[in-house]
Motif scaffolding. Sequence first.
Motif, PDB file in Angstrom:
ATOM      1  N   UNK A  23       0.850  -1.181   0.000  1.00 50.01           N
ATOM      2  CA  UNK A  23       0.000   0.000   0.000  1.00 50.01           C
ATOM      3  C   UNK A  23       0.887   1.233   0.000  1.00 50.01           C
ATOM      4  N   UNK A  24       0.705   2.078  -1.006  1.00 46.25           N
ATOM      5  CA  UNK A  24       1.515   3.276  -1.161  1.00 46.25           C
ATOM      6  C   UNK A  24       0.613   4.493  -1.175  1.00 46.25           C
ATOM      7  N   UNK A  25       0.738   5.345  -0.183  1.00 51.90           N
ATOM      8  CA  UNK A  25      -0.074   6.560  -0.080  1.00 51.90           C
ATOM      9  C   UNK A  25      -1.569   6.250  -0.155  1.00 51.90           C
ATOM     10  N   UNK A  26      -1.945   5.097   0.395  1.00 50.19           N
ATOM     11  CA  UNK A  26      -3.339   4.698   0.412  1.00 50.19           C
ATOM     12  C   UNK A  26      -3.798   3.949  -0.818  1.00 50.19           C
ATOM     13  N   UNK A  27      -2.886   3.685  -1.763  1.00 45.02           N
ATOM     14  CA  UNK A  27      -3.232   3.001  -2.999  1.00 45.02           C
ATOM     15  C   UNK A  27      -2.551   1.637  -3.048  1.00 45.02           C
ATOM     16  N   UNK A  28      -3.207   0.639  -3.634  1.00 43.12           N
ATOM     17  CA  UNK A  28      -2.580  -0.672  -3.768  1.00 43.12           C
ATOM     18  C   UNK A  28      -1.455  -0.637  -4.792  1.00 43.12           C
ATOM     19  N   UNK A  29      -0.456  -1.465  -4.583  1.00 39.76           N
ATOM     20  CA  UNK A  29       0.658  -1.561  -5.519  1.00 39.76           C
ATOM     21  C   UNK A  29       1.211  -2.981  -5.467  1.00 39.76           C
ATOM     22  N   UNK A  30       1.253  -3.627  -6.618  1.00 43.14           N
ATOM     23  CA  UNK A  30       1.785  -4.985  -6.704  1.00 43.14           C
ATOM     24  C   UNK A  30       3.243  -4.918  -7.147  1.00 43.14           C
ATOM     25  N   UNK A  31       4.184  -5.349  -6.297  1.00 43.50           N
ATOM     26  CA  UNK A  31       5.608  -5.237  -6.617  1.00 43.50           C
ATOM     27  C   UNK A  31       6.084  -6.358  -7.541  1.00 43.50           C
ATOM     28  N   UNK A  32       5.525  -6.394  -8.728  1.00 47.19           N
ATOM     29  CA  UNK A  32       5.849  -7.452  -9.682  1.00 47.19           C
ATOM     30  C   UNK A  32       6.742  -6.904 -10.796  1.00 47.19           C
TER      31      UNK A  32
END
Length: 268
Positions: A23-32
Amino acid sequence: MAAPSSALPTSLPGGLERPERLELLGFPLDPVSLETALDLLSGWITAAPASGARTPHTVVTLNPEFIMQCRAGGPLTSEFAQAIGKADLVTADGVGIVWAARQLLNTEVPRAPGFDLTVGLMKRHGAELSVFFLGAKPGVAEAAAQKAHEQYGVRVAGVHNGYFGPDDDLRVAELVRDSGADLLLTAMGAARQEIFNEYWREVLNVPVMMGVGGVLDVLAGTANLAPAWTRRLGVEWVWRVAGDRKRWGRAPALARFVGLVQQEKRKG
């Protein structure tokens, strides 16, 4: 904004596990990585004919402007934030997201930009891939479809420009559904394209639906792809802004994003 889904598909080809969502700044982020993202998308595409059922998935390629636009307030941006939160895959599109993840999460997040995902899928699947080209100015989707077919051998499920209003959304969504496309490339600008894909997800019923911004223009040849060296460094946006006066308005949003990240870092 809707909370990131906790029931996201985790399996990858070869029995590999999908990295845990951040979660980055309240947003989802998939580290792919790009390759892992392509493996995941390919799996969703090939699962449809294998199982006889079609499960729709939405893809968002996150950049700083998306985040700043969502934080600007108003009903449109609220829907935009919800569309990002509900996406099945959210990748880091540019170096700004990579930098922010390093600053706030102490994590190195690979980039998987929309153009590379688009071309990567076309190269992988060729004539087995059926693509619907949706968006851009009249004539651009047609040109993009023709060149994609010539260069990568993909089948063209359908084309439609992006010049239609909300009253025509259902008609267009049904057009895409009836095409039987494996991949939907939606190029209608930030927010509009992501909201369209998410809101009409079940009607569209496409295994992979991705908001791609200016990718159709690049495929059509009406816009230039940033030089390879800028893309390797993740700073192609600098090249685009410097070379196109219409994009100069992006610079303040990027500056505000840097300030936001620094402010959050001081808090944490």
